[in-house]
Motif scaffolding. Structure first.
Motif, short mmCIF file in Angstrom:
data_model
loop_
_atom_site.label_atom_id
_atom_site.label_comp_id
_atom_site.label_asym_id
_atom_site.label_seq_id
_atom_site.Cartn_x
_atom_site.Cartn_y
_atom_site.Cartn_z
N ASN A 158 0.76 -1.22 0.16
CA ASN A 158 -0.01 -0.02 -0.05
C ASN A 158 0.94 1.29 -0.03
OD1 ASN A 158 0.96 0.53 2.45
ND2 ASN A 158 -0.90 -0.38 3.75
N VAL A 159 2.26 1.02 0.25
CA VAL A 159 2.86 2.50 0.26
C VAL A 159 2.79 3.23 -1.04
CG1 VAL A 159 5.17 1.01 -0.32
CG2 VAL A 159 5.13 3.18 1.33
N VAL A 160 2.99 2.50 -2.14
CA VAL A 160 3.08 3.33 -3.53
C VAL A 160 1.74 3.95 -3.57
CG1 VAL A 160 3.03 2.92 -5.89
CG2 VAL A 160 4.63 1.56 -4.73
N GLN A 161 0.49 3.52 -3.31
CA GLN A 161 -0.58 4.27 -3.42
C GLN A 161 -0.87 5.45 -2.41
OE1 GLN A 161 -0.48 0.97 -3.46
NE2 GLN A 161 -1.98 -0.21 -4.59
N LEU A 162 -0.34 5.12 -1.23
CA LEU A 162 -0.38 6.15 -0.24
C LEU A 162 0.66 7.25 -0.67
CD1 LEU A 162 -0.50 4.16 3.17
CD2 LEU A 162 -2.24 5.62 2.01
N ARG A 163 1.90 6.86 -1.22
CA ARG A 163 2.80 7.90 -1.39
C ARG A 163 2.24 8.78 -2.62
NH1 ARG A 163 4.71 11.60 -2.88
NH2 ARG A 163 7.15 11.94 -3.13
N CYS A 164 1.54 8.26 -3.84
CA CYS A 164 0.86 8.87 -4.74
C CYS A 164 -0.26 9.79 -4.23
CB CYS A 164 0.40 7.97 -5.84
SG CYS A 164 1.51 6.86 -6.75
N ALA A 165 -1.20 9.22 -3.50
CA ALA A 165 -2.16 10.06 -2.77
C ALA A 165 -1.65 11.11 -2.04
CB ALA A 165 -3.25 9.16 -1.96
N ALA A 166 -0.72 11.00 -1.11
CA ALA A 166 -0.09 12.06 -0.34
C ALA A 166 0.30 13.16 -1.28
CB ALA A 166 0.89 11.51 0.49
N GLU A 167 1.28 12.79 -2.58
CA GLU A 167 1.55 13.93 -3.56
C GLU A 167 0.41 14.51 -4.29
OE1 GLU A 167 4.75 15.72 -5.52
OE2 GLU A 167 4.73 14.25 -3.91
N GLU B 205 4.17 6.67 -12.36
CA GLU B 205 5.53 6.93 -13.44
C GLU B 205 5.89 8.27 -13.14
OE1 GLU B 205 6.96 5.14 -15.29
OE2 GLU B 205 5.85 3.37 -15.79
N GLU B 206 5.09 9.32 -12.85
CA GLU B 206 5.57 10.58 -12.53
C GLU B 206 6.57 10.99 -11.43
OE1 GLU B 206 2.13 13.11 -11.79
OE2 GLU B 206 1.26 12.99 -13.84
N LEU B 207 6.36 9.90 -10.48
CA LEU B 207 7.26 9.88 -9.35
C LEU B 207 8.34 8.89 -9.48
CD1 LEU B 207 4.81 9.88 -6.44
CD2 LEU B 207 6.03 11.68 -7.34
N GLN B 208 8.53 8.36 -10.63
CA GLN B 208 9.49 7.30 -11.04
C GLN B 208 9.76 6.06 -10.22
OE1 GLN B 208 13.23 9.53 -11.43
NE2 GLN B 208 12.64 10.49 -13.43
N PHE B 209 8.69 5.75 -9.67
CA PHE B 209 8.68 4.40 -8.88
C PHE B 209 8.90 3.15 -9.63
CE2 PHE B 209 5.79 6.90 -5.41
CZ PHE B 209 6.98 7.08 -4.91
N PRO B 210 8.27 3.06 -10.82
CA PRO B 210 8.46 1.50 -11.55
C PRO B 210 9.96 1.55 -11.65
CG PRO B 210 6.49 2.62 -12.34
CD PRO B 210 7.04 3.53 -11.13
N LYS B 211 10.47 2.69 -12.19
CA LYS B 211 11.80 2.62 -12.66
C LYS B 211 12.85 2.25 -11.35
CE LYS B 211 15.68 5.68 -14.39
NZ LYS B 211 16.06 7.12 -14.87
N ASN B 212 12.51 2.98 -10.27
CA ASN B 212 13.27 2.62 -9.13
C ASN B 212 13.41 1.08 -8.46
OD1 ASN B 212 14.27 5.38 -9.14
ND2 ASN B 212 12.59 5.97 -7.76
N PHE B 213 12.27 0.72 -8.70
CA PHE B 213 11.81 -0.66 -8.20
C PHE B 213 12.71 -1.69 -9.23
CE2 PHE B 213 7.49 0.94 -6.37
CZ PHE B 213 8.46 1.21 -5.04
N ILE B 214 12.53 -1.32 -10.48
CA ILE B 214 12.97 -2.06 -11.50
C ILE B 214 14.49 -2.52 -11.25
CG2 ILE B 214 13.34 -2.33 -14.08
CD1 ILE B 214 10.50 -1.59 -14.49
N GLU B 215 15.12 -1.05 -11.26
CA GLU B 215 16.57 -1.04 -10.97
C GLU B 215 17.09 -1.82 -9.82
OE1 GLU B 215 18.91 0.16 -13.05
OE2 GLU B 215 17.56 0.83 -14.50
N SER B 216 16.32 -1.71 -8.78
CA SER B 216 16.68 -2.32 -7.43
C SER B 216 16.56 -3.93 -7.61
CB SER B 216 15.76 -1.96 -6.53
OG SER B 216 15.82 -2.78 -5.17
N LEU B 217 15.65 -4.18 -8.39
CA LEU B 217 15.49 -5.84 -8.42
C LEU B 217 16.69 -6.09 -9.83
CD1 LEU B 217 11.52 -5.90 -9.08
CD2 LEU B 217 12.78 -6.83 -7.23
#
Length: 634
Positions: A99-108, A155-167
């Motif tokens: 739920n952290v991604v949805q909460l982070r996007c909602a907070a933004e 995508e605006e917050l670049q979360f998928p990119k960061n997670f993919i690079e980590s994986l």
């Protein structure tokens, strides 16, 4: 899964149907509508944490039912806004990777920054993402999957990119170096010495080393767009092509049911086999998946099993995939055709015309790709492969294995009455002549085709039989062909001729061996003692050779009789007249042979008779010379 709790108050929210109520004792003075859900809340907790809510409340007009605000574009919808509202009221909030991604996007989206309260939701979610989620494989994967629900905001917050690079970084690093994924997949923690810990006590046991495919199953849970981005990131980090190809193989088998129907026993025993996944895609999605796998799979030989490529090709044909993808799959199979089996080649014809039962044209294209690759890599040639080696080792070269495979395929498709002669000939003739040490397999396929197509004209039969070389038939095949009524007469005569040559050569070789044994026997008899076993062995070998020679002489006599009878039959037909009948026929059949070769009297080979004749002539000459000497003395 790691989590973090925010706030300290007990849950003061209650749901009644499609409405949430805050039971703080004070009546609500604002209603927030998110989709079909209504939240009866208070203004102050909301505006003290969110800049957007502060402006909306200030602009809202007081109605009969109080202040009403509609939020239709909150990331995550009503479920996420419920957590945001609880956070504003100070209720305990558990942050997780889900739920952290949805909460982070909602907070933004709601502008819940530090300007509207210390330790606001943006800072809290950022800390959890950086210090917990991105450091853990499972949590990074779970968070990446959750991005699907709020992808534009993520995508605006670049979360998928960061997670993919980590994986990608974790997958490209040796898992035995840092303890992951051993700790995550295996469970136990490790002591500094490397032994497994149980409740902090060293057990002395060592954890098992992780293989390079430990992440296959986890990555296969991603959607195709995210999985593609993950594979691309791994490629950019230099991950081995074999590992990437293995992941693509696993991913395809998870979502394309047809690939698991003919799964081999060795593959079915794999611990990562996606059995019973319960995941099904539509035909359109399966077709798209095959096309994407074709783009992602490196064009290299041996990266994936040939059976897997054939499964992709068959499914692509059924689903009418892009012609370019089908062509690429045929090229991939052609690169490693020597690893295929006859069952793989038997692909049904999925064309609308249904001209033949099996897709012979596809096999022909695959064979052409293999021959091109074989020439490029410097495959076998007539001068580079010794015939004796080929005879002794049928799997010496890939081209030899492919020739045997194609001959078997021709025998399987030959009974199809709709298979036209040009198509059969084209596939048979595509195999280079030097690739077949023996033509027995080709002869079998031709015989089956002639049996299934009895209406062929004599000229077509002769043209078909020219594909095989009678000199490359074994004695068993020659014996069968000599009695085969389906073969043209010209081919039968050639078979008989070359069979006689083989038998005469074999007899001559046996006689040569016998002479060598006689000479060596005399030499050994003067050197060996009476108790030596060499003489007994030599006698036994000589007896075996004599039996073999007698059998060969009998077969030669039978063949000569058959040849003589055939000559008489030809003369009766009246095809050739005159005293030179047999000579003319032999010239017509394309080889020169004396009529005496068909004679039973001169056809028998006897080394001992020749020796006796020569000894008698030498005696006569010697006696003649002796008489001349006596007369001169007188």
């Amino acid at each position: 899964m790691a989590c973090m709790k925010l706030g300290s108050k007990t849950d003061a929210f209650q749901r009644q149907g499609q409405a949430w109520f805050c039971t703080t004792g004070l009546p609500s003075d604002i209603v927030v509508e998110v989709g079909e859900m209504s939240f009866h809340l208070h203004k102050f907790p909301l505006l003290s944490r969110s800049g957007v809510m502060e402006r909306l409340i200030a602009d809202a007009s007081e109605g009969e039912e109080g202040c009403i605000i509609k939020l239709s574009d909150v990331p995550g919808g009503a479920k996420t806004f419920e957590l945001v509202a609880k956070f504003c009221y100070g209720v305990k909030l558990e942050l997780t990777a889900a739920n952290v991604v949805q909460l982070r996007c909602a907070a933004e989206h709601l502008e819940m920054t530090e300007e509207h309260g210390e330790g606001n939701l943006i800072s809290q979610t950022e800390i959890f993402l950086n210090q917990v989620v991105l450091r853990n494989w499972k949590d990074s994967l779970k968070a990446l999957q959750s991005c699907e629900d709020v992808l534009p905001y993520a995508e605006e917050l670049q979360f998928p990119k960061n997670f993919i690079e980590s994986l990608a970084a974790k997958a490209c690093t040796d898992p035995n170096l840092f303890g992951w994924p051993v700790m995550e997949h295996g469970g136990p923690m490790q002591s500094p010495g490397g032994s497994v810990l149980w409740n902090g006590i060293s057990t002395g046991a060592r954890p098992k080393n992780s293989s390079s495919d430990w992440w296959y199953e986890d990555a296969s849970t991603l959607s195709l767009p995210l999985y593609k981005r993950l594979i691309s990131a791994m490629e950019s980090r230099g991950l081995k092509q074999e590992i990437i190809a293995g992941s693509l193989n696993f991913y395809a088998k998870r979502y394309i049911p047809g690939l698991n129907r003919r799964q081999g026993s060795s593959e079915s025993g794999n611990r990562l086999a996606p059995v019973g996944s319960g995941i099904s895609l539509s035909e359109e999605d399966q077709k798209l998946l095959i096309e994407e796998i074709d783009h992602l799979l490196p064009m290299q030989k041996g990266l994936v099993p040939t059976k897997f490529l054939f499964g992709l090709l068959k499914t692509a044909k059924i689903l009418r995939a892009n012609p370019s993808s089908i062509s690429n799959l045929e090229k991939r199979i052609g690169m490693q055709l020597d690893q295929a089996t006859l069952e793989d080649l038997l692909m049904p014809n999925f064309s609308y015309s249904m001209e033949t039962l099996y897709d012979v044209d596809c096999v022909k294209r695959i064979l052409d790709h293999f021959l091109v690759m074989d020439q490029v890599v410097g495959g076998a040639s007539p001068g580079s492969v010794d015939d004796a080696q080929l005879m002794g080792s049928p799997s010496l070269t890939p081209i030899t294995m492919v020739a045997k495979l194609i001959d078997g395929y021709l025998a399987e498709v030959a009974p199809d009455v709709n298979l036209k002669l040009p198509k059969f000939q084209s596939l048979a003739a595509a195999v280079p002549e030097y690739a077949r040490p023996l033509d027995d397999g080709l002869y079998r396929a031709i015989d089956i085709y002639l049996k299934s197509h009895p209406w062929l004209a004599e000229s077509d039969r002769e043209q078909l039989c020219r594909l095989m070389d009678c000199q490359k038939l074994s004695l068993e095949a020659c014996t069968h062909a000599a009695q085969n009524e389906r073969l043209p007469l010209r081919i039968i005569v050639q078979v008989l001729f070359f069979e006689q040559l083989q038998l005469r050569t074999s007899i001559a070789g046996c006689l040569l061996v016998s002479d060598n044994l006689d000479g060596s026997r005399q030499l050994r008899s003067g050197l060996m003692g009476p108790n030596d076993g060499g003489w007994t062995t030599a006698v036994r070998e000589n007896q075996v050779l004599k039996v073999g020679m007698d059998n060969m002489r009998t077969r030669v006599s039978e063949l000569e009789k058959e040849c003589s009878n055939m000559r008489q039959e030809i003369e009766k037909l009246g095809r050739v007249k005159g005293s030179s009948t047999w000579g003319s026929v032999s010239k017509k059949f394309g080889f020169k042979i004396k009529s005496q070769m068909c004679s039973a009297q001169e056809g028998s080979v006897s080394k001992q008779n020749n020796r006796s004749v020569q000894s008698e002539k030498s005696k006569d000459q010697h006696s003649g010379k002796h008489k001349k000497i006596l007369s001169s003395d007188e």
